[in-house]
Design a protein around this motif. Structure first.
Motif, short mmCIF file in Angstrom:
data_model
loop_
_atom_site.label_atom_id
_atom_site.label_comp_id
_atom_site.label_asym_id
_atom_site.label_seq_id
_atom_site.Cartn_x
_atom_site.Cartn_y
_atom_site.Cartn_z
N LEU A 44 0.79 -0.94 0.06
CA LEU A 44 -0.17 -0.11 0.18
C LEU A 44 0.90 1.26 0.07
N ARG A 49 -1.51 -0.57 8.35
CA ARG A 49 -2.13 -0.91 6.89
C ARG A 49 -1.31 -2.06 6.33
N ARG A 87 -4.79 -6.25 5.08
CA ARG A 87 -4.43 -6.78 3.69
C ARG A 87 -5.60 -7.64 3.29
N LEU A 125 -8.72 -5.97 2.33
CA LEU A 125 -8.45 -5.27 0.90
C LEU A 125 -8.55 -6.22 -0.15
N LEU A 139 -11.22 3.75 2.11
CA LEU A 139 -9.94 3.42 1.16
C LEU A 139 -9.17 4.74 1.19
N ARG A 199 -5.24 5.04 2.57
CA ARG A 199 -4.28 5.46 1.62
C ARG A 199 -3.93 4.71 0.44
N VAL A 200 -5.15 3.90 -0.02
CA VAL A 200 -5.14 3.15 -1.16
C VAL A 200 -5.47 3.91 -2.38
N GLU A 201 -4.36 4.18 -3.42
CA GLU A 201 -4.74 5.17 -4.69
C GLU A 201 -5.19 4.21 -5.62
N LYS A 202 -4.94 2.88 -5.86
CA LYS A 202 -5.56 2.19 -6.73
C LYS A 202 -5.73 0.71 -6.32
N LEU A 203 -6.94 0.40 -6.22
CA LEU A 203 -7.41 -0.85 -5.47
C LEU A 203 -7.00 -2.20 -6.17
N ALA A 215 -5.73 -3.11 -11.32
CA ALA A 215 -6.05 -2.22 -10.26
C ALA A 215 -7.06 -1.13 -10.65
#
Length: 349
Positions: free
Chosen positions: A4, A243, A249, A252, A283, A287-291, A298
């Motif tokens: 992440l 995270r 994880r 996620l 999200l 701090r997830v930019e692209k999942l 992603a």
């Protein structure tokens, strides 16, 4: 799953950003027009619904909302009870006035709107009330929160617990104002254990979160769904899990496996706007930019979520759900959730 990254939020495309800003303006204009004379929205017996609108306005920081916010604050403060809760008692109703749910939302919204300066004693009393509702007895419910502390039987669920840990974490700085220097708080270790007890740890549903662990009806099985898994993710972060923690994880991974902006995974259209709200906040907090998705790709979740919300806005500026389960057929509630999500998606742009 890729690590992440703690990077600045990905920017929306210029077109989506402009549309989102315009949607916020129209949504808030609708909310201002729908506000009742006493400062509330929707059912006056449940101030948490009005708190969601206040919270969205506080996050957006638009001068046009100042008058509506002041009226909403006054209404919410008027709901303060002798026990410190921010709710309206409803004798004879199961769950009474949903004391925990309403208090947590009102506490969080008042704090976001600057209530630490204007209403410190109200916030301190509300924090003490929330702390008093945590279940202490050993067993299935230990560490969790239910609808109302006066309930004749022990009951907890992840939704009430999520709102409680969020309210207590986001308003912790109010404790510096408590006379005598003795801070009031919940038992965070027990809260964390309760939250983690709601996460599935094996099988195809591993990583997902349950609403509660009450015995299901005959022929049914306990199952995870989208909104509760985002709520569980955010609750874990409020309980200060890293995270990079395997349980974070795992959540996620479940969310990437079940990614959708068309439905609340596992519940279809039910609770869709709450799903949008908690998706955005979870999200963002992680701090997830692209999942990462199950197929190895992603998704730019901010862009996709913004587009999903924008296409559902009605001509008058509001949002509403065709499914009225969880009260989302009420446009004031659905609109508040949608606006909360959009303010997160836009961030500090």
């Amino acid at each position: 799953m890729a690590a992440l990254a703690a990077l600045p939020a990905l920017a929306l495309t210029a077109e989506t950003k402009a549309q989102a800003e315009a949607a916020l303006d129209r949504g808030f204009a609708w909310l201002r027009g729908a506000q009742q004379a006493d400062g509330s929205w929707s059912d006056r017996r449940f101030p948490g619904m009005s708190a969601l609108a206040l919270w969205a306005m506080a996050n957006a920081g638009r001068d046009a909302n100042a008058g509506a916010m002041a009226k909403a604050e006054a209404y919410i403060v008027s709901c303060a009870q002798p026990d410190g809760g921010l709710y309206v008692p409803i004798p004879g109703r199961r769950g009474s006035g949903l004391g925990n749910y309403n208090t947590c939302l009102c506490l969080t919204a008042l704090h976001a709107a600057g209530g630490k300066t204007r209403h410190p004693q109200v916030l301190l009393a509300a924090r003490a009330y929330v702390a008093s509702t945590q279940i202490e007895a050993e067993g299935l419910h230990e560490g969790g929160f239910g609808y109302d502390k006066s309930s004749p039987r022990a009951y907890t669920d992840l939704n009430n617990t999520f709102y409680a840990v969020e309210a207590m974490r986001l308003t912790a700085d109010v404790e510096e104002l408590r006379p005598g220097g003795k801070h009031v708080d919940i038992d965070w270790d027990k809260a964390k254990r309760y939250v983690l007890s709601m996460q599935q740890d094996a099988g195809e549903d591993a990583g997902g979160f349950l609403y509660n662990r009450e015995t299901p009806r005959e022929g049914e099985t306990l199952r995870s769904y989208g909104s509760m898994t985002y709520a569980g993710l955010l609750a874990m972060l409020h309980c200060q899990l890293s995270r990079e923690d395997p349980r974070v994880r795992s959540a996620l991974r479940w969310l990437g496996k079940h990614w959708s902006t068309d439905e609340n995974a596992g519940q279809g259209n039910q609770g869709l706007y709450f799903y949008y709200d908690v998706l955005a906040r979870a999200l963002d907090a992680a701090r997830v930019e692209k999942l990462p998705l199950e197929d190895g790709s992603a998704v730019d979740w901010r862009e996709e979520l913004a587009r999903a919300i924008l296409k559902r806005q009605r001509a008058d500026g509001s949002w509403a759900n065709d499914s009225n389960r969880y009260w989302e057929g009420d446009p004031a509630l659905a609109t508040s959730y949608a606006l909360l999500a959009l303010t997160v998606v836009l961030g500090d742009e």
